[in-house]
Design a protein around this motif. Structure first.
Motif, mmCIF file in Angstrom:
data_model
loop_
_atom_site.group_PDB
_atom_site.id
_atom_site.type_symbol
_atom_site.label_atom_id
_atom_site.label_comp_id
_atom_site.label_asym_id
_atom_site.label_seq_id
_atom_site.Cartn_x
_atom_site.Cartn_y
_atom_site.Cartn_z
ATOM 1 N N VAL A 44 17.682 -34.182 19.336
ATOM 2 C CA VAL A 44 16.821 -34.489 18.504
ATOM 3 C C VAL A 44 15.099 -34.533 18.686
ATOM 4 C CG1 VAL A 44 15.138 -34.029 16.173
ATOM 5 C CG2 VAL A 44 17.772 -33.303 16.218
ATOM 6 N N GLN A 45 14.518 -33.598 19.133
ATOM 7 C CA GLN A 45 13.022 -34.261 19.882
ATOM 8 C C GLN A 45 11.663 -34.722 18.532
ATOM 9 O OE1 GLN A 45 10.813 -32.038 22.347
ATOM 10 N NE2 GLN A 45 8.910 -33.230 22.545
ATOM 11 N N LEU A 46 11.530 -35.911 18.374
ATOM 12 C CA LEU A 46 10.601 -36.624 17.340
ATOM 13 C C LEU A 46 9.579 -35.795 18.082
ATOM 14 C CD1 LEU A 46 10.421 -38.030 14.928
ATOM 15 C CD2 LEU A 46 10.310 -40.370 15.680
ATOM 16 N N ILE A 47 8.042 -35.172 16.916
ATOM 17 C CA ILE A 47 6.892 -34.673 16.932
ATOM 18 C C ILE A 47 6.099 -35.672 15.844
ATOM 19 C CG2 ILE A 47 5.708 -32.489 16.776
ATOM 20 C CD1 ILE A 47 7.931 -30.904 17.127
ATOM 21 N N GLU A 48 4.948 -36.080 16.089
ATOM 22 C CA GLU A 48 4.820 -37.446 15.754
ATOM 23 C C GLU A 48 3.337 -36.803 15.738
ATOM 24 O OE1 GLU A 48 4.311 -40.759 15.118
ATOM 25 O OE2 GLU A 48 5.831 -41.107 15.600
ATOM 26 N N ALA A 49 3.770 -36.187 13.954
ATOM 27 C CA ALA A 49 2.437 -35.302 13.588
ATOM 28 C C ALA A 49 2.480 -35.534 11.755
ATOM 29 C CB ALA A 49 2.437 -34.608 14.210
ATOM 30 N N GLU A 50 2.191 -35.196 11.313
ATOM 31 C CA GLU A 50 1.665 -34.746 9.754
ATOM 32 C C GLU A 50 2.313 -33.463 9.508
ATOM 33 O OE1 GLU A 50 1.659 -36.571 7.077
ATOM 34 O OE2 GLU A 50 0.808 -38.920 7.699
ATOM 35 N N ALA A 51 3.112 -33.033 8.818
ATOM 36 C CA ALA A 51 3.938 -31.996 8.432
ATOM 37 C C ALA A 51 3.162 -31.124 8.696
ATOM 38 C CB ALA A 51 4.852 -32.429 7.323
ATOM 39 N N ALA A 52 1.588 -30.845 7.923
ATOM 40 C CA ALA A 52 0.665 -29.983 7.423
ATOM 41 C C ALA A 52 -0.036 -29.858 9.037
ATOM 42 C CB ALA A 52 -0.328 -30.305 6.179
ATOM 43 N N GLU A 53 -0.200 -31.058 9.242
ATOM 44 C CA GLU A 53 -1.303 -31.384 11.003
ATOM 45 C C GLU A 53 -0.107 -30.048 12.144
ATOM 46 O OE1 GLU A 53 -2.421 -34.047 14.318
ATOM 47 O OE2 GLU A 53 -2.442 -34.853 12.373
ATOM 48 N N PHE A 54 0.746 -30.044 11.503
ATOM 49 C CA PHE A 54 2.079 -30.194 13.243
ATOM 50 C C PHE A 54 1.632 -28.031 11.906
ATOM 51 C CE2 PHE A 54 5.917 -28.155 13.976
ATOM 52 C CZ PHE A 54 5.871 -28.200 15.022
ATOM 53 N N ILE A 55 2.011 -27.805 11.131
ATOM 54 C CA ILE A 55 2.329 -26.544 10.479
ATOM 55 C C ILE A 55 0.646 -25.767 11.169
ATOM 56 C CG2 ILE A 55 2.150 -24.748 8.353
ATOM 57 C CD1 ILE A 55 4.093 -26.820 7.537
ATOM 58 N N ASN A 56 -0.381 -26.227 10.878
ATOM 59 C CA ASN A 56 -1.377 -25.651 10.781
ATOM 60 C C ASN A 56 -1.967 -25.909 12.479
ATOM 61 O OD1 ASN A 56 -2.040 -25.485 8.453
ATOM 62 N ND2 ASN A 56 -3.654 -27.312 8.279
ATOM 63 N N GLY A 57 -1.105 -26.761 13.246
ATOM 64 C CA GLY A 57 -1.315 -26.468 14.429
ATOM 65 C C GLY A 57 -0.952 -24.870 14.999
ATOM 66 N N LEU A 58 0.466 -25.699 14.832
ATOM 67 C CA LEU A 58 1.608 -24.086 15.230
ATOM 68 C C LEU A 58 0.620 -22.914 14.750
ATOM 69 C CD1 LEU A 58 4.749 -23.161 17.066
ATOM 70 C CD2 LEU A 58 5.273 -23.896 14.119
ATOM 71 N N ALA A 59 0.397 -22.421 13.549
ATOM 72 C CA ALA A 59 0.153 -21.370 13.224
ATOM 73 C C ALA A 59 -1.500 -21.268 14.175
ATOM 74 C CB ALA A 59 -0.623 -21.637 11.667
ATOM 75 N N ALA A 60 -2.019 -21.584 14.127
ATOM 76 C CA ALA A 60 -3.187 -21.559 14.912
ATOM 77 C C ALA A 60 -2.588 -20.940 16.479
ATOM 78 C CB ALA A 60 -4.230 -22.984 15.004
ATOM 79 N N GLU A 61 -1.677 -21.614 17.069
ATOM 80 C CA GLU A 61 -1.353 -21.516 18.231
ATOM 81 C C GLU A 61 -0.438 -19.925 17.917
ATOM 82 O OE1 GLU A 61 -1.356 -22.761 21.589
ATOM 83 O OE2 GLU A 61 -2.783 -24.155 20.810
ATOM 84 N N MET A 62 -0.582 -19.397 17.125
ATOM 85 C CA MET A 62 0.242 -18.090 17.210
ATOM 86 C C MET A 62 -0.409 -17.616 15.961
ATOM 87 S SD MET A 62 4.284 -19.494 15.307
ATOM 88 C CE MET A 62 4.840 -18.157 15.875
ATOM 89 N N SER A 63 -1.556 -17.600 16.363
ATOM 90 C CA SER A 63 -2.767 -16.707 15.430
ATOM 91 C C SER A 63 -2.180 -16.047 14.811
ATOM 92 C CB SER A 63 -2.804 -15.646 16.179
ATOM 93 O OG SER A 63 -3.510 -15.930 17.733
ATOM 94 N N ILE A 64 -1.787 -16.939 13.454
ATOM 95 C CA ILE A 64 -1.288 -17.196 12.319
ATOM 96 C C ILE A 64 -2.590 -17.331 11.212
ATOM 97 C CG2 ILE A 64 1.011 -17.306 10.098
ATOM 98 C CD1 ILE A 64 2.981 -17.023 13.234
ATOM 99 N N ARG A 65 -2.804 -16.851 9.809
ATOM 100 C CA ARG A 65 -3.476 -17.514 9.352
ATOM 101 C C ARG A 65 -2.762 -18.113 8.103
ATOM 102 N NH1 ARG A 65 -7.607 -14.542 5.153
ATOM 103 N NH2 ARG A 65 -8.834 -16.354 4.881
ATOM 104 N N ILE A 66 -2.383 -18.405 7.854
ATOM 105 C CA ILE A 66 -2.451 -19.254 6.434
ATOM 106 C C ILE A 66 -3.122 -20.276 5.660
ATOM 107 C CG2 ILE A 66 0.244 -19.965 7.825
ATOM 108 C CD1 ILE A 66 -1.202 -23.472 8.215
#
Length: 66
Positions: A44-66
């Motif tokens: 399992v690859q560990l991604i160093e980030a806060e969960a909210a920060e990661f989700i917001n970044g992922l949503a932005a990359e996918m052009s999803i508004r949350i």
């Protein structure tokens, strides 16, 4: 990973050969050395980030508004 329930769940899921071949990911900020070692041992690859920060970044990359 301080809660053994999470470790048990990961262990059960990773026993399945189909799942084991797929690279897993975990999002964790300030992971302890034990957690790093554990995730690595479970492929399992560990991604160093806060969960909210990661989700917001992922949503932005996918052009999803949350």
């Amino acid at each position: 990973m301080c809660d053994w329930n999470f470790r048990a769940l990961v262990h059960i899921l990773r026993k399945d050969e189909k799942i084991r071949k797929v690279k897993g990911f975990a999002v964790r900020h300030n992971a302890a050395d034990f957690e790093r070692f554990y995730w690595d041992s479970m492929n399992v690859q560990l991604i160093e980030a806060e969960a909210a920060e990661f989700i917001n970044g992922l949503a932005a990359e996918m052009s999803i508004r949350i």
